[in-house]
Write an enzyme that holds these catalytic residues in place. Structure first.
Site, short mmCIF file in Angstrom:
data_model
loop_
_atom_site.label_atom_id
_atom_site.label_comp_id
_atom_site.label_asym_id
_atom_site.label_seq_id
_atom_site.Cartn_x
_atom_site.Cartn_y
_atom_site.Cartn_z
N ASN A 1 0.89 -1.34 -0.02
CA ASN A 1 -0.18 0.06 0.06
C ASN A 1 0.72 1.24 -0.02
O ASN A 1 0.48 2.41 0.19
CB ASN A 1 -1.00 0.04 1.12
CG ASN A 1 -1.99 -1.10 1.38
OD1 ASN A 1 -1.92 -1.86 2.36
ND2 ASN A 1 -2.60 -1.28 0.11
N HIS B 1 -3.17 -6.03 -3.92
CA HIS B 1 -2.93 -4.97 -4.81
C HIS B 1 -1.52 -4.90 -5.65
O HIS B 1 -0.96 -3.84 -5.77
CB HIS B 1 -2.89 -3.50 -3.83
CG HIS B 1 -4.48 -3.52 -3.23
ND1 HIS B 1 -5.40 -2.94 -3.93
CD2 HIS B 1 -4.80 -3.51 -1.92
CE1 HIS B 1 -6.43 -2.67 -3.16
NE2 HIS B 1 -6.17 -3.26 -1.94
N HIS C 1 -3.74 -4.45 8.59
CA HIS C 1 -3.26 -3.22 9.27
C HIS C 1 -3.27 -2.85 10.52
O HIS C 1 -3.05 -1.89 10.91
CB HIS C 1 -3.93 -2.01 8.43
CG HIS C 1 -3.58 -1.61 7.01
ND1 HIS C 1 -3.68 -0.83 6.36
CD2 HIS C 1 -2.98 -2.87 6.17
CE1 HIS C 1 -3.45 -0.88 5.27
NE2 HIS C 1 -2.96 -2.30 4.92
#
Length: 271
Positions: free
Chosen positions: A40, A68, A181
């Site tokens: 990220n 991602h 996270h």
């Protein structure tokens, strides 16, 4: 061997935190090898080549990705040019790059770094991570081909991360969760000698909603309506992760300590 794993780097704040602290930690803790999840690092969605270079120059030996992995389209070609970036083993058939690779640590010691995506609560179905990780670890046995093996389990469900830890027990030096996270408080060494942590947490601003500025996530929770984009929070980052010591002969863990450095969370790390 002394290993450091840092969780998901979140946007500009997370990158700044790694750049600010990692060189110091490498020296103070006499680290032999550092892995950073960079999934990220670019505006909260993927990793650009420029930001990958920043994190590697800051002291990371290897960067892992996640679901991602290729949100930044330049990564599709860059990952084949930069072997120090690892994408998930089970991302997609024909995906560029590698999901497992052996690297050299201090004094010529060999470290396997590999990553898998979970299946539970993820946005799309991925290939079975358990079979793929078993194959990777069998090909690179501890105390034989490699001196240490690190597994990054990038998934939503805590139960799936814990199951992966037990699946790899005795065959990996460290199994650590990423993606959600939020750092967990369950750092431990499993019966077979594998260090485990359900989630490393993020390297980012914790005055946020999992690294994003609070207003838009809160609006969506309260109203069910989308008004704007998610924007990474920009205040001082806390580096979160795990410090692990291993036995060079067996590759098994002898110590694991949760790491918190800088920012809002209480500091922790090896003494």
């Amino acid at each position: 061997m002394k290993l450091l794993f840092l969780g998901d780097v979140m946007g500009r704040s997370g990158r700044a935190g790694v750049i600010t602290h990692l060189a110091r930690l490498r020296e103070e803790w006499a680290l032999d090898f550092v892995v950073v999840n960079g999934e990220n690092a670019t505006n909260g969605a993927g990793l650009s080549p420029a930001h990958a270079k920043e994190l590697l120059d800051a002291g990371a030996d290897v960067l892992t990705l996640g679901d991602h992995a290729f949100d930044q389209r330049d990564m599709l070609s860059f990952i084949n040019q930069e072997p120090r970036i690892i994408r998930p083993l089970n991302f997609a058939k024909g995906a560029p790059g590698a999901g497992a690779r052996v690297f050299e640590a201090t004094r010529g010691r060999k470290v396997l770094v590999t990553q898998v995506l979970g299946q539970v609560f993820m946005k799309r179905a991925f290939e079975d991570p358990f079979g793929l990780i078993e194959q990777a670890l069998k090909t690179h046995p501890l105390g034989g081909v490699v001196h240490a093996a690190l597994v990054d389990v990038h998934c939503e469900a805590t139960s799936e991360k814990m199951a992966m830890g037990h699946w790899c027990d005795g065959k990996a030096s460290l199994v650590v969760g990423t993606h959600t996270h939020v750092p967990t408080a369950d750092a431990m060494i499993l019966p077979g000698g594998t260090a485990f942590l359900s989630d490393a947490g993020m390297c980012g601003d914790y005055h946020s909603v999992i690294g994003m500025e609070k207003a838009e996530p809160m609006r969506r929770f309260v109203t069910g309506m989308v008004k704007g984009r998610f924007v990474p929070a920009g205040e001082e980052a806390t580096l979160s992760g795990a410090y692990v010591e291993t036995d060079d002969r067996t590759g098994k863990a002898t110590r694991i300590v949760s790491v918190r450095q800088g920012g809002r969370l209480a500091s922790s790390g090896p003494e």
